[in-house]
Design a protein around this motif. Structure first.
Motif, PDB file in Angstrom:
ATOM      1  N   ILE A 125       0.832  -1.208   0.000  1.00 11.77           N
ATOM      2  CA  ILE A 125       0.000   0.000   0.000  1.00 11.77           C
ATOM      3  C   ILE A 125       0.872   1.265   0.000  1.00 11.77           C
ATOM      4  O   ILE A 125       0.503   2.295  -0.563  1.00 11.77           O
ATOM      5  N   GLU A 126       2.077   1.146   0.604  1.00 13.08           N
ATOM      6  CA  GLU A 126       2.927   2.337   0.713  1.00 13.08           C
ATOM      7  C   GLU A 126       3.472   2.800  -0.642  1.00 13.08           C
ATOM      8  O   GLU A 126       3.927   3.924  -0.773  1.00 13.08           O
ATOM      9  N   GLU A 127       3.409   1.931  -1.652  1.00 12.51           N
ATOM     10  CA  GLU A 127       3.944   2.318  -2.970  1.00 12.51           C
ATOM     11  C   GLU A 127       2.857   2.783  -3.928  1.00 12.51           C
ATOM     12  O   GLU A 127       3.117   3.049  -5.087  1.00 12.51           O
ATOM     13  N   ARG A 128       1.627   2.853  -3.450  1.00 10.94           N
ATOM     14  CA  ARG A 128       0.522   3.159  -4.363  1.00 10.94           C
ATOM     15  C   ARG A 128      -0.022   4.569  -4.172  1.00 10.94           C
ATOM     16  O   ARG A 128       0.001   5.100  -3.061  1.00 10.94           O
ATOM     17  N   THR A 129      -0.534   5.122  -5.268  1.00 10.77           N
ATOM     18  CA  THR A 129      -1.391   6.298  -5.149  1.00 10.77           C
ATOM     19  C   THR A 129      -2.749   5.748  -4.749  1.00 10.77           C
ATOM     20  O   THR A 129      -3.254   4.817  -5.381  1.00 10.77           O
ATOM     21  N   ILE A 130      -3.337   6.312  -3.689  1.00 13.03           N
ATOM     22  CA  ILE A 130      -4.576   5.752  -3.145  1.00 13.03           C
ATOM     23  C   ILE A 130      -5.710   6.761  -3.330  1.00 13.03           C
ATOM     24  O   ILE A 130      -5.603   7.907  -2.892  1.00 13.03           O
ATOM     25  N   VAL A 131      -6.772   6.310  -3.993  1.00 12.13           N
ATOM     26  CA  VAL A 131      -7.941   7.179  -4.154  1.00 12.13           C
ATOM     27  C   VAL A 131      -9.051   6.630  -3.265  1.00 12.13           C
ATOM     28  O   VAL A 131      -9.627   5.577  -3.549  1.00 12.13           O
ATOM     29  N   VAL A 132      -9.314   7.327  -2.158  1.00 13.55           N
ATOM     30  CA  VAL A 132     -10.406   6.938  -1.258  1.00 13.55           C
ATOM     31  C   VAL A 132     -11.669   7.585  -1.817  1.00 13.55           C
ATOM     32  O   VAL A 132     -11.659   8.778  -2.152  1.00 13.55           O
ATOM     33  N   CYS A 133     -12.735   6.803  -1.961  1.00 14.50           N
ATOM     34  CA  CYS A 133     -13.944   7.422  -2.510  1.00 14.50           C
ATOM     35  C   CYS A 133     -15.164   7.141  -1.651  1.00 14.50           C
ATOM     36  O   CYS A 133     -15.297   6.076  -1.043  1.00 14.50           O
ATOM     37  N   ASP A 134     -16.007   8.136  -1.582  1.00 13.58           N
ATOM     38  CA  ASP A 134     -17.274   8.083  -0.856  1.00 13.58           C
ATOM     39  C   ASP A 134     -18.104   9.243  -1.390  1.00 13.58           C
ATOM     40  O   ASP A 134     -17.609  10.370  -1.436  1.00 13.58           O
ATOM     41  N   PRO A 135     -19.343   8.999  -1.819  1.00 16.97           N
ATOM     42  CA  PRO A 135     -20.100  10.118  -2.396  1.00 16.97           C
ATOM     43  C   PRO A 135     -20.328  11.272  -1.418  1.00 16.97           C
ATOM     44  O   PRO A 135     -20.451  12.418  -1.843  1.00 16.97           O
ATOM     45  N   MET A 136     -20.395  10.972  -0.092  1.00 14.97           N
ATOM     46  CA  MET A 136     -20.809  11.999   0.863  1.00 14.97           C
ATOM     47  C   MET A 136     -19.721  12.306   1.897  1.00 14.97           C
ATOM     48  O   MET A 136     -19.201  11.412   2.563  1.00 14.97           O
ATOM     49  N   LEU A 137     -19.401  13.590   2.043  1.00 16.79           N
ATOM     50  CA  LEU A 137     -18.507  14.055   3.115  1.00 16.79           C
ATOM     51  C   LEU A 137     -19.365  14.950   4.004  1.00 16.79           C
ATOM     52  O   LEU A 137     -19.615  16.107   3.660  1.00 16.79           O
ATOM     53  N   ALA A 138     -19.869  14.398   5.105  1.00 14.89           N
ATOM     54  CA  ALA A 138     -20.824  15.141   5.950  1.00 14.89           C
ATOM     55  C   ALA A 138     -20.083  15.764   7.135  1.00 14.89           C
ATOM     56  O   ALA A 138     -19.545  16.862   7.027  1.00 14.89           O
ATOM     57  N   THR A 139     -20.006  15.056   8.275  1.00 15.87           N
ATOM     58  CA  THR A 139     -19.205  15.595   9.395  1.00 15.87           C
ATOM     59  C   THR A 139     -17.712  15.415   9.102  1.00 15.87           C
ATOM     60  O   THR A 139     -16.872  16.070   9.715  1.00 15.87           O
ATOM     61  N   GLY A 140     -17.409  14.474   8.211  1.00 13.53           N
ATOM     62  CA  GLY A 140     -16.004  14.171   7.903  1.00 13.53           C
ATOM     63  C   GLY A 140     -15.477  12.990   8.704  1.00 13.53           C
ATOM     64  O   GLY A 140     -14.395  12.480   8.415  1.00 13.53           O
ATOM     65  N   GLY A 141     -16.245  12.532   9.697  1.00 11.34           N
ATOM     66  CA  GLY A 141     -15.761  11.464  10.586  1.00 11.34           C
ATOM     67  C   GLY A 141     -15.365  10.196   9.836  1.00 11.34           C
ATOM     68  O   GLY A 141     -14.311   9.602  10.124  1.00 11.34           O
ATOM     69  N   SER A 142     -16.186   9.776   8.873  1.00 13.94           N
ATOM     70  CA  SER A 142     -15.889   8.525   8.156  1.00 13.94           C
ATOM     71  C   SER A 142     -14.624   8.667   7.318  1.00 13.94           C
ATOM     72  O   SER A 142     -13.753   7.782   7.335  1.00 13.94           O
ATOM     73  N   ALA A 143     -14.515   9.764   6.573  1.00 11.92           N
ATOM     74  CA  ALA A 143     -13.324   9.963   5.720  1.00 11.92           C
ATOM     75  C   ALA A 143     -12.069  10.067   6.582  1.00 11.92           C
ATOM     76  O   ALA A 143     -11.027   9.478   6.259  1.00 11.92           O
TER      77      ALA A 143
END
Ligand SMILES: O=P(O)(O)OC[C@H]1O[C@H](OP(=O)(O)OP(=O)(O)O)[C@H](O)[C@@H]1O
Ligand SMILES: O=c1cc[nH]c(=O)[nH]1
Ligand SMILES: [Mg+2]
Length: 212
Positions: A125-143
């Motif tokens: 994982i340390e060598e990868r570009t990582i795209v985290v995706c989630d349609p909703m950024l509400a309070t931000g807690g999950s992201a």
């Protein structure tokens, strides 16, 4: 809303138009799913504009030549379950060889705190570009929690892509992870007393999967 250097807002008319259809309460599951996928692809086109290229020798029907191809660091797409799953195919259409990780989080309906139930990431994982995706950024807690988990596993080069964000979530995510590049389809007005985004689109996971 304060301006942050690491936050990109998309004002492309195609993205804005598709988000408006997503919001409509009469948009059904099938159309909703397709739109989420299309928006993810349009956002991904821009979010991946720094993928490294290398000159590779190939042969055309005319002659040999050196030509640019994507190189080096590999891509990992990491959807936050469930709703993030809806964005994966759109990004994969751009980079079909990407590996896919999964982070399972659900938001407690009373405290709005995220709870982890799954984490599986492709290595190294340390060598990868990582795209985290989630349609909703509400309070931000999950992201915030998802990205903290990825960093604990060694992930470093992380981007976060969402479709709709609340100002509260953008600020919280930026403060918790200032190194993460954030991509937002549309910045909405605020959160309501249930921590839902206003005007938003309701519960993204339920609308993608037809639950509730
Ligand atoms: O920014 P936050 O306040 O953390 O809220 C956003 C999170 O809430 C939703 O997930 P939910 O908990 O509804 O899970 P689901 O995708 O399984 O429906 C959404 O998809 C995000 O993951
Ligand atoms: O508005 C919101 C907030 C959190 N999660 C959603 O799916 N929608
Ligand atoms: Mg949900």
């Amino acid at each position: 809303m304060e301006k942050f250097e690491n936050v990109t807002y998309f004002n492309h008319p195609l993205i804005q138009h598709k988000i408006s259809i997503l919001r409509k309460k009469e948009t059904g599951t099938n159309e909703f799913r397709h739109l989420v996928e299309e928006i993810a692809m349009l956002e991904g086109f821009e979010a991946l504009n720094d993928l490294p290229l290398e000159e590779v020798e190939i042969e055309t029907p005319i002659e040999k030549c050196k030509t640019p191809m994507i190189s080096g660091r590999k891509l990992a797409i990491v959807p936050i379950l469930r709703a993030g799953l809806g964005m994966v195919e759109g990004i994969l259409a751009l980079v079909p060889s990407a590996k896919i990780g999964h982070i399972g989080l659900y938001r407690d309906e009373e405290t709005f705190e995220p709870h982890e139930y799954y984490c599986k990431l492709p290595s190294p994982i340390e060598e990868r570009t990582i795209v985290v995706c989630d349609p909703m950024l509400a309070t931000g807690g999950s992201a915030i929690d998802a990205i903290t988990m990825i960093k604990k596993h060694g992930g470093r080069n992380i981007k976060f892509m969402c479709i709709i964000a609340a100002p509260e979530g953008v600020k919280a995510l930026h403060e918790a992870h200032p190194d993460v590049q954030i991509y937002i389809g549309h910045l909405d007005r605020c959160l309501n007393e249930h921590a839902y985004i206003c005007p938003g689109l309701g519960d993204a996971g339920d609308r993608i999967f037809g639950t509730k």
